[in-house]
Design a protein around this motif. Structure first.
Motif, PDB file in Angstrom:
ATOM      1  N   ALA A 164       0.829  -1.206   0.000  1.00  0.00           N
ATOM      2  CA  ALA A 164       0.000   0.000   0.000  1.00  0.00           C
ATOM      3  C   ALA A 164       0.865   1.258   0.000  1.00  0.00           C
ATOM      4  O   ALA A 164       0.529   2.265  -0.658  1.00  0.00           O
ATOM      5  N   LEU A 165       1.982   1.236   0.704  1.00  0.00           N
ATOM      6  CA  LEU A 165       2.895   2.378   0.713  1.00  0.00           C
ATOM      7  C   LEU A 165       3.474   2.608  -0.674  1.00  0.00           C
ATOM      8  O   LEU A 165       3.515   3.735  -1.183  1.00  0.00           O
ATOM      9  N   VAL A 166       3.918   1.529  -1.334  1.00  0.00           N
ATOM     10  CA  VAL A 166       4.456   1.656  -2.691  1.00  0.00           C
ATOM     11  C   VAL A 166       3.377   2.157  -3.644  1.00  0.00           C
ATOM     12  O   VAL A 166       3.638   3.000  -4.515  1.00  0.00           O
ATOM     13  N   ALA A 167       2.168   1.656  -3.494  1.00  0.00           N
ATOM     14  CA  ALA A 167       1.074   2.102  -4.365  1.00  0.00           C
ATOM     15  C   ALA A 167       0.794   3.590  -4.184  1.00  0.00           C
ATOM     16  O   ALA A 167       0.515   4.299  -5.149  1.00  0.00           O
ATOM     17  N   LEU A 225       1.540 -12.331  -6.596  1.00  0.00           N
ATOM     18  CA  LEU A 225       1.661 -12.174  -8.041  1.00  0.00           C
ATOM     19  C   LEU A 225       0.632 -11.162  -8.552  1.00  0.00           C
ATOM     20  O   LEU A 225       0.949 -10.286  -9.380  1.00  0.00           O
ATOM     21  N   ALA A 226      -0.595 -11.240  -8.049  1.00  0.00           N
ATOM     22  CA  ALA A 226      -1.630 -10.301  -8.485  1.00  0.00           C
ATOM     23  C   ALA A 226      -1.292  -8.873  -8.061  1.00  0.00           C
ATOM     24  O   ALA A 226      -1.495  -7.916  -8.825  1.00  0.00           O
ATOM     25  N   THR A 227      -0.760  -8.715  -6.847  1.00  0.00           N
ATOM     26  CA  THR A 227      -0.381  -7.385  -6.364  1.00  0.00           C
ATOM     27  C   THR A 227       0.776  -6.820  -7.177  1.00  0.00           C
ATOM     28  O   THR A 227       0.772  -5.638  -7.550  1.00  0.00           O
ATOM     29  N   THR A 228       1.757  -7.656  -7.460  1.00  0.00           N
ATOM     30  CA  THR A 228       2.898  -7.215  -8.273  1.00  0.00           C
ATOM     31  C   THR A 228       2.430  -6.794  -9.655  1.00  0.00           C
ATOM     32  O   THR A 228       2.831  -5.729 -10.168  1.00  0.00           O
ATOM     33  N   ARG A 229       1.577  -7.593 -10.267  1.00  0.00           N
ATOM     34  CA  ARG A 229       1.087  -7.265 -11.615  1.00  0.00           C
ATOM     35  C   ARG A 229       0.298  -5.949 -11.582  1.00  0.00           C
ATOM     36  O   ARG A 229       0.468  -5.099 -12.462  1.00  0.00           O
ATOM     37  N   ARG A 230      -0.523  -5.767 -10.563  1.00  0.00           N
ATOM     38  CA  ARG A 230      -1.337  -4.551 -10.486  1.00  0.00           C
ATOM     39  C   ARG A 230      -0.458  -3.305 -10.325  1.00  0.00           C
ATOM     40  O   ARG A 230      -0.640  -2.308 -11.036  1.00  0.00           O
ATOM     41  N   LEU A 231       0.501  -3.354  -9.429  1.00  0.00           N
ATOM     42  CA  LEU A 231       1.314  -2.169  -9.184  1.00  0.00           C
ATOM     43  C   LEU A 231       2.244  -1.856 -10.357  1.00  0.00           C
ATOM     44  O   LEU A 231       2.532  -0.682 -10.625  1.00  0.00           O
TER      45      LEU A 231
END
Length: 445
Positions: free
Chosen positions: A404-407, A427-433
């Protein structure tokens, strides 16, 4: 050093806040109650590697490096005390004395009264400082995969190959594959490879063959005591008054020294290193431990520490060419304005949340979060802010908070997990960001 008083500010001692800007990427930076004292190093090594060592802060109060701002807490304007330009960065102190905050500096400072709150005042000051420093339009950052936070300095050529293939298999939108520390034989020996790499040509060919750009990590001004360079060219090192090289912190179990980029031999060496890397097909450079180039000591060119540091940066920029992307880390922040595309604005993150001994200059998600939020106003004004890499494999503590901080604050988006270690959420979080990278629009104050 002599500090002369530049202001005595009437304040509301209970409500007033002081913003203190640290010297380099890893230095504490934040906003504190006027009656508090900002963090201090708990050892000589940490002073050398994370603060401005030649100017120790007083026992109490605050010391900003080139920038200190005060919200008086009484509804009045924010008072900003700051360097006029990147070439001269004074230390600025503030001490509470009764109902006043006494501000002093060891060099000339600009004084401004700006509308609050603090972040808005800092953003306004930064816009003007960037203009005086000649900062052009801030270039968007590529997305990156970086080897550091899984492999650290043990990365191998096979590890790079595995993750290049895994990025394709997972269809992750990564522009650059960055080989981090561990490819070199020793810090300082950038023309010699570690025994884990037969060459750089094959990983670069593999990366570029997969349709991605090749990136690399170099610590150009840091020289490990055990390196060939330190042994064969002690005259290239920044010197202490007794003729010994100036200490510049630690690299694991070795002392580090600073490379004098004004020495003709050292300058020629840096041109060979960076020119050769650029010619090999690398066009993304993360340069690290940069404070080592700004330690106090004798230099061949007779320049002061900041001027010598900036001369070395300009040499590197010229060697890699204007189209290469340049990211700084461990860098004296204000002296770097105008010379980078992106800048780490915090200490390292880590798979753990709390830094060692609670020291917020050391790796840890809490350390990285504090400085990233405190320096958010630099994004889009000086460069693209880098809060450090996204790491979200299951073994990472509080990984959702870090994501969330990186986003929220990540202008530079870089994944640093082994792709095979990511679970479905990771994997889903990495792809989204990596798919939702914001433009380099300045954060609102």
């Amino acid at each position: 050093m002599v500090f002369d008083q530049v202001a005595a500010l009437p304040i509301d001692a209970e409500r007033a806040r002081v913003f203190e800007h640290g010297w380099q990427s890893w230095s504490p930076t934040g906003t504190y109650p006027a009656a508090a004292t900002s963090p201090r190093p708990d050892s000589a090594d940490r002073r050398q590697g994370s603060y401005r060592p030649e100017t120790p802060a007083p026992d109490t109060g605050f010391q900003g490096e080139g920038l200190l701002a005060v919200d008086p807490g009484d509804g009045g304007p924010v008072r900003v005390f700051a360097a006029s330009a990147p070439e001269a960065v004074p230390s600025i102190r503030a001490t509470l004395a009764g109902g006043e905050l006494l501000v002093s500096a060891d060099g000339p400072v600009d004084q401004l009264a700006l509308d609050g709150p603090l972040d808005a005042a800092l953003a306004g000051w930064a816009t003007g400082f960037a203009g005086k420093a000649g900062v052009g339009p801030v270039r968007p950052a590529p997305t990156v995969w970086c080897s550091w936070y899984h492999y650290f300095r043990d990365v191998t050529e096979a590890d790079i190959a595995e993750n290049v293939a895994a990025l394709g298999g997972a269809d992750l939108p990564v522009d650059v594959v960055q080989i981090d520390a561990g490819w070199e034989a020793e810090v300082g020996d950038w023309l010699l490879l570690s025994d884990r790499f037969a060459s750089l040509d094959e990983p670069i060919r593999r990366i570029r063959g997969a349709g991605r750009r090749a990136g690399i990590w170099v610590a150009p001004f840091a020289v490990a005591a055990g390196s060939v360079l330190a042994r064969e060219h002690p005259e290239w090192l920044i010197g202490a008054p007794d003729g010994a090289p100036t200490p510049a912190g630690q690299w694991y179990d070795q002392p580090l020294y600073g490379l004098d980029a004004t020495h003709p031999g050292a300058a020629g060496y840096l041109r060979r290193v960076f020119g050769g890397l650029a010619e090999s097909g690398i066009d993304y450079f993360k340069i690290d431990f940069l404070y080592a180039g700004a330690v106090t000591g004798s230099r061949h060119g007779g320049l002061d520490a900041v001027a010598g540091y900036r001369a070395g940066l300009q040499l590197i920029r010229d060697a890699i060419g204007p189209d290469s992307y340049l990211l700084g880390c461990g860098a004296p922040v204000l002296p770097s304005v105008g010379l980078f595309d992106a800048m780490r604005v915090s200490p390292d993150t880590a798979p753990h949340y709390e830094p060692d001994r609670g020291d917020v200059t050391q790796p840890g998600q809490r350390s990285a979060t504090l400085a990233t939020v405190a320096r958010a106003w630099q994004h889009g004004r000086f460069w693209v802010n880098d809060p450090d890499c996204l790491i979200v494999r299951p073994a990472v503590e509080r990984r959702a908070e870090w994501a969330a901080l990186v986003a929220r604050y990540g202008g530079l988006r870089a994944s640093s997990d082994r792709i095979a270690d990511l679970d479905e959420w990771g994997l889903a979080t990495t792809r989204r960001l990596l798919s939702e990278v914001p433009p380099p629009t300045p954060f609102a104050g």
